[in-house]
Design a protein around this motif. Sequence first.
Motif, PDB file in Angstrom:
ATOM      1  N   ALA A 132       0.782  -1.088  -0.097  1.00 59.67           N
ATOM      2  CA  ALA A 132      -0.019  -0.016   0.039  1.00 59.67           C
ATOM      3  C   ALA A 132       0.823   1.216  -0.152  1.00 59.67           C
ATOM      4  O   ALA A 132       1.075   1.915   1.123  1.00 59.67           O
ATOM      5  CB  ALA A 132      -1.027  -0.008   1.175  1.00 59.67           C
ATOM      6  N   PRO A 133       1.498   1.464  -1.336  1.00 59.28           N
ATOM      7  CA  PRO A 133       2.329   2.733  -1.065  1.00 59.28           C
ATOM      8  C   PRO A 133       1.712   4.043  -1.110  1.00 59.28           C
ATOM      9  O   PRO A 133       0.446   4.109  -1.495  1.00 59.28           O
ATOM     10  CB  PRO A 133       3.108   2.463  -2.694  1.00 59.28           C
ATOM     11  N   GLU A 134       2.233   5.082  -0.792  1.00 60.15           N
ATOM     12  CA  GLU A 134       1.701   6.351  -0.660  1.00 60.15           C
ATOM     13  C   GLU A 134       1.333   6.810  -2.050  1.00 60.15           C
ATOM     14  O   GLU A 134       2.146   6.643  -3.004  1.00 60.15           O
ATOM     15  CB  GLU A 134       2.761   7.296  -0.076  1.00 60.15           C
ATOM     16  N   PRO A 225      -7.006  -0.628   3.398  1.00 65.45           N
ATOM     17  CA  PRO A 225      -5.614  -1.219   3.070  1.00 65.45           C
ATOM     18  C   PRO A 225      -4.485  -0.734   3.458  1.00 65.45           C
ATOM     19  O   PRO A 225      -3.421  -1.567   4.269  1.00 65.45           O
ATOM     20  CB  PRO A 225      -5.811  -1.712   1.558  1.00 65.45           C
ATOM     21  N   ARG A 226      -4.217   0.435   3.623  1.00 63.54           N
ATOM     22  CA  ARG A 226      -2.908   0.975   4.105  1.00 63.54           C
ATOM     23  C   ARG A 226      -2.742   0.910   5.633  1.00 63.54           C
ATOM     24  O   ARG A 226      -1.637   0.573   5.843  1.00 63.54           O
ATOM     25  CB  ARG A 226      -2.818   2.791   3.697  1.00 63.54           C
ATOM     26  N   TYR A 227      -3.866   0.799   6.303  1.00 64.68           N
ATOM     27  CA  TYR A 227      -3.522   0.563   7.688  1.00 64.68           C
ATOM     28  C   TYR A 227      -3.529  -1.020   7.962  1.00 64.68           C
ATOM     29  O   TYR A 227      -2.626  -1.205   8.928  1.00 64.68           O
ATOM     30  CB  TYR A 227      -4.735   1.078   8.501  1.00 64.68           C
ATOM     31  N   GLN A 228      -4.018  -1.707   7.124  1.00 64.85           N
ATOM     32  CA  GLN A 228      -4.091  -3.216   7.427  1.00 64.85           C
ATOM     33  C   GLN A 228      -2.433  -3.629   6.996  1.00 64.85           C
ATOM     34  O   GLN A 228      -2.117  -4.568   7.619  1.00 64.85           O
ATOM     35  CB  GLN A 228      -5.024  -3.924   6.378  1.00 64.85           C
ATOM     36  N   GLN A 250     -12.641   1.453  12.185  1.00 63.54           N
ATOM     37  CA  GLN A 250     -11.837   2.104  11.400  1.00 63.54           C
ATOM     38  C   GLN A 250     -10.830   3.004  11.771  1.00 63.54           C
ATOM     39  O   GLN A 250     -10.293   2.663  13.150  1.00 63.54           O
ATOM     40  CB  GLN A 250     -12.576   3.133  10.222  1.00 63.54           C
ATOM     41  N   HIS A 251     -10.145   4.078  11.347  1.00 60.90           N
ATOM     42  CA  HIS A 251      -8.938   4.841  12.071  1.00 60.90           C
ATOM     43  C   HIS A 251      -9.559   5.395  12.948  1.00 60.90           C
ATOM     44  O   HIS A 251      -8.433   5.787  13.904  1.00 60.90           O
ATOM     45  CB  HIS A 251      -8.657   5.672  10.706  1.00 60.90           C
ATOM     46  N   ASN A 252     -10.748   5.808  13.444  1.00 63.48           N
ATOM     47  CA  ASN A 252     -10.952   6.734  14.513  1.00 63.48           C
ATOM     48  C   ASN A 252     -11.822   5.865  15.543  1.00 63.48           C
ATOM     49  O   ASN A 252     -12.847   6.490  16.019  1.00 63.48           O
ATOM     50  CB  ASN A 252     -11.903   7.905  14.260  1.00 63.48           C
ATOM     51  N   ALA A 253     -11.185   4.736  16.001  1.00 60.93           N
ATOM     52  CA  ALA A 253     -11.899   3.847  16.903  1.00 60.93           C
ATOM     53  C   ALA A 253     -11.884   4.840  18.252  1.00 60.93           C
ATOM     54  O   ALA A 253     -12.716   4.492  19.213  1.00 60.93           O
ATOM     55  CB  ALA A 253     -11.128   2.559  16.937  1.00 60.93           C
ATOM     56  N   ILE A 254     -10.804   5.329  18.541  1.00 65.55           N
ATOM     57  CA  ILE A 254     -10.680   6.096  19.721  1.00 65.55           C
ATOM     58  C   ILE A 254     -11.972   7.041  20.153  1.00 65.55           C
ATOM     59  O   ILE A 254     -12.422   7.415  21.156  1.00 65.55           O
ATOM     60  CB  ILE A 254      -9.393   7.144  20.046  1.00 65.55           C
ATOM     61  N   ASP A 255     -12.624   7.717  19.041  1.00 60.71           N
ATOM     62  CA  ASP A 255     -13.831   8.515  18.765  1.00 60.71           C
ATOM     63  C   ASP A 255     -15.155   7.512  18.899  1.00 60.71           C
ATOM     64  O   ASP A 255     -16.089   7.585  19.627  1.00 60.71           O
ATOM     65  CB  ASP A 255     -13.926   9.440  18.069  1.00 60.71           C
TER      66      ASP A 255
END
Length: 271
Positions: A132-134, A225-228, A250-255
Amino acid sequence: MTADLLKVQSPDGISLAVERVGQGKPVLAVHGTTSTRGRWAPVLPELSAHFALYLMDRRGRGASGDAPGVHSMALEFADVAAVADAISQQTGSGITVVAHSYGAICALEAALLTPAISRLVVYEPPIPTEAAPESHDEGPVERLSALVASGDNAGALLYFYRSVIGMPETLIGRMTTRDDWPARTAVAPTLPREIMATRRYRFDAQRFAQLTIPTLVMVGAESPPRYQSSTALLAQTLPNNQTVSLAGQQHNAIDAAPDLFIRETLRFLAP
């Protein structure tokens, strides 16, 4: 709940603000790109009941200073290491670092700079990988820069959430009603530089194979995919890690699911 605001000087002379809340073993919390130390509000009451939390404002935001000129991610690695050293010297113990997103890259790198960091909890560091390249698309950075230049910080932040990280609209709606929304819009000018810093970052697996401290790597089960991919890379590289996938997140599980984030963090950090 009492809080103290501390100041730590970075190696290049920047004043870094660190808020201390709670009592117990020291835990340094490092936020991600679109926030300040206020991003930990959803999990602060519970975690500060167990630990002395040190919430830092990364440079260029909140009560911390900033440096003119070209931004370097390496400066932020050194910032986290400097704060960790200061806390360790004050408390006489090793510290845990809990970090999210961009801040998680900073925490990982800081752990290679100082022995003061004895444990890590990282949530979805956006490490570019072969799988998952930038992106090389300059459009998002140009659009963000234009919105910031026009004074539309809120528009820039919303564009980042929607078009850069793909945050669901329901969560975006909740974010705009949070108490720290004004503080988040205030840091919008740092978005372009941090996107570019992430794109330039290269993970050195050989260096991190030497990082033997206990590390919890968390990822949302529904994250892109980038985070996985970055989570899988850390799981394969770090010699003393545990990996946890948070169901439905997803990315904001803290919230979105603070209880779930707290549960896994406390499970890992339990004596």
